[in-house]
Design an enzyme around this catalytic site. Sequence first.
Site, PDB file in Angstrom:
ATOM      1  N   TYR A  41       1.108  -1.217  -0.081  1.00 22.21           N
ATOM      2  CA  TYR A  41       0.495  -0.249  -0.473  1.00 22.21           C
ATOM      3  C   TYR A  41       0.959   1.094  -0.151  1.00 22.21           C
ATOM      4  CZ  TYR A  41      -3.925  -3.334   0.361  1.00 22.21           C
ATOM      5  OH  TYR A  41      -5.271  -3.896   0.758  1.00 22.21           O
TER       6      TYR A  41
ATOM      7  N   TYR B 242      -0.596 -10.766  -1.737  1.00 21.77           N
ATOM      8  CA  TYR B 242       0.085 -10.106  -0.839  1.00 21.77           C
ATOM      9  C   TYR B 242       0.774  -9.848   0.292  1.00 21.77           C
ATOM     10  CZ  TYR B 242      -3.085  -7.169   1.728  1.00 21.77           C
ATOM     11  OH  TYR B 242      -3.879  -6.090   2.525  1.00 21.77           O
TER      12      TYR B 242
ATOM     13  N   ARG C  27      -2.444 -12.854   1.354  1.00 15.78           N
ATOM     14  CA  ARG C  27      -4.048 -12.383   1.583  1.00 15.78           C
ATOM     15  C   ARG C  27      -4.093 -12.556   0.001  1.00 15.78           C
ATOM     16  NH1 ARG C  27      -7.381  -8.739   3.284  1.00 15.78           N
ATOM     17  NH2 ARG C  27      -9.068 -10.765   2.875  1.00 15.78           N
TER      18      ARG C  27
ATOM     19  N   HIS D  61      -7.285  -8.546  -3.526  1.00 16.60           N
ATOM     20  CA  HIS D  61      -8.237  -7.946  -3.945  1.00 16.60           C
ATOM     21  C   HIS D  61      -8.956  -6.546  -3.266  1.00 16.60           C
ATOM     22  CE1 HIS D  61      -6.371  -7.868   0.114  1.00 16.60           C
ATOM     23  NE2 HIS D  61      -7.159  -6.722   0.094  1.00 16.60           N
TER      24      HIS D  61
ATOM     25  N   HIS E  91     -10.472  -3.209  -1.352  1.00 16.66           N
ATOM     26  CA  HIS E  91     -11.611  -2.593  -0.627  1.00 16.66           C
ATOM     27  C   HIS E  91     -12.281  -1.857  -1.288  1.00 16.66           C
ATOM     28  CE1 HIS E  91      -8.778  -3.919   2.903  1.00 16.66           C
ATOM     29  NE2 HIS E  91      -7.150  -4.077   2.028  1.00 16.66           N
TER      30      HIS E  91
HETATM   31  C1  BEZ Z   1      -5.731  -5.609   3.787  1.00 16.30           C
HETATM   32  O1  BEZ Z   1      -5.263  -4.549   3.368  1.00 16.30           O
HETATM   33  O2  BEZ Z   1      -6.239  -5.460   3.606  1.00 16.30           O
HETATM   34  C2  BEZ Z   1      -5.111  -6.011   5.440  1.00 16.30           C
HETATM   35  C3  BEZ Z   1      -4.013  -6.502   5.416  1.00 16.30           C
HETATM   36  C4  BEZ Z   1      -4.180  -6.884   6.859  1.00 16.30           C
HETATM   37  C5  BEZ Z   1      -4.725  -7.712   7.892  1.00 16.30           C
HETATM   38  C6  BEZ Z   1      -5.724  -7.082   7.761  1.00 16.30           C
HETATM   39  C7  BEZ Z   1      -6.380  -6.977   6.117  1.00 16.30           C
HETATM   40 FE    FE Z   2      -5.706  -4.904   1.042  1.00 15.62          FE
END
Ligand code: BEZ
Ligand code: FE
Length: 306
Positions: free
Chosen positions: A163, A198, A219, A222, A224
């Site tokens: 990010y 990531y 993860r 995705h 958000h």
């Molecule tokens: C996210 O940005 O998706 C995320 C990152 C770390 C923990 C939970 C969500």
């Molecule tokens: Fe994320």
Amino acid sequence: MADQAPAMSFDAQRSAQIVADSFSGTPDERLREILTSLVRHVHAFVKDVGLTVEEWEQGIRFLTETGQKCTDTRQEFILLSDVLGVSMLVETLANPAGGGLTESTVEGPFHVVASPPRRLGDTIDERGSGEPCLVTGRVMDEDGRPVAGASVDVWQADADGFYDVQRPGEVPDRNLRGLFTADGDGRFWFRSIVPRYYPIPTDGPVGRLLKITGRHPYRAAHIHLQVRAPGIRTLTTHLFVAGSPYLDSDAVFGVKESLVHDFATVDDPARAAEHGLPNPFRWVDFPITVRRSGAPAGSDARQGPA
Ligand code: BEZ
Ligand code: FE
């Protein structure tokens, strides 16, 4: 001695009751309920595993380090809650699925800066560093009425899995973030890059926890989205990329099947030109159904980032 109150004598068998009773005078009823239940569960846990003094000390050290890792842009406690599945449980209980509503998922720790307002059709990718894609969608309520002018806040990691706030000075500020306003028909569209899976931050106590337990930190890919409008319940969700690795083992348990969508390859030069995209391009459509809150506009308790 006979006229003095008896000393409160601690004993392990009745420990939870003794401590819970100490909160019986808490004026706030809900706080009393939460503390009493917390004490019962923590005491039951200590007895269940037969926690040793060394293990208790280790736990205290772990929580201390978790707090020490927190800054204005790093929230290690949320991360801990995420990897323990608590964030997803709280979010899901607060936003029950059903009735065709779009499911919610965790907000995560990276929604810490406000997204820049952008115009429909703009790109949120200021670096041109990934596979271009078009995201379209429509915000509707549960009765099928469009939510005109809904605000659609989007943020995602870059093609390297970071990010913007993780690489200050290296990438444009607020890259891959955008605040869009749906049109009169509830429709929104913007350009971006196909997100990639990531790892969550692993340089802290939570990362160590994952490592020593043999869990991976990844993860699934995705984008958000947070959708707000007067009179609707704010929806915090993700749009997952079908076929992404880790959909079946997301590190924070954030995946819900209904949120996984195909980023199809479109070979249509006219459409690509219309959107300012190279041909062919990837396209995903994400119809969103939100719940009317019935509450007056602006009464939603959730607040966006600073
Ligand atoms: C996210 O940005 O998706 C995320 C990152 C770390 C923990 C939970 C969500
Ligand atoms: Fe994320």
